[in-house]
Design a protein around this motif. Structure first.
Motif: not given
Length: 146
Positions: A37-42, A74-81, A86-87
């Motif tokens: 997830a971190f790599v995806s967001y990066l 906080t939108g990014g937090i929900f995106g990370a969840i 999903s992963i």
């Protein structure tokens, strides 16, 4: 643009399905949903940064940034969840089931948000027709899973 708009949105949906496949593959290879997830967001952050540079989008003024309500940050937090879930779930349930359940969740949430006019959005009350539409989507999710 009105004729193209549905195809643009359908393309975004297709890209979301492809993203789920890619992220699940990455999570499997890395043996970590969180790192994947971190790599995806990066990757997304870098892509957006390149777009901002390419179109020469100016940095918003501090006064404009400060006007956003605290919860808006906080939108990014929900995106990370969303990404991490999903992963984890795509390999277990399949892409079609996961995305169908995601759409059901989005629809139920958006019906509630529309009904209350959340964050000064236009108020769109829940009607019998909208409830029937949600019910059809829930039935569709069950059929996709079956």
């Amino acid at each position: 643009m009105n004729l193209l708009a549905p195809f643009v949105v359908l393309s975004a949906g297709l890209s979301l399905a492809f993203q789920q496949v890619l992220n699940a593959s990455l999570g499997n290879a890395m043996q970590s949903a969180r790192w994947a997830a971190f790599v995806s967001y990066l990757g997304g952050t870098i892509a957006l940064l390149l777009v901002l540079v390419a179109v020469r989008e100016p940095i918003p003024a501090a006064a404009l940034v400060g006007r956003a309500p605290l919860i808006a940050w906080t939108g990014g937090i929900f995106g990370a969840i969303f990404i991490a879930t999903s992963i984890l779930m795509v390999p277990r349930l399949g892409v079609a089931t996961v995305l169908t359940l995601i759409v059901v969740g989005q629809l139920l949430g958006s019906l509630a948000f529309d009904h209350i006019g959340m964050f000064s959005l236009p108020h769109h009350p829940i009607t019998l027709t909208r409830i029937l539409g949600a019910g059809c989507l829930i039935l569709g999710a069950a059929l996709v899973r079956g």
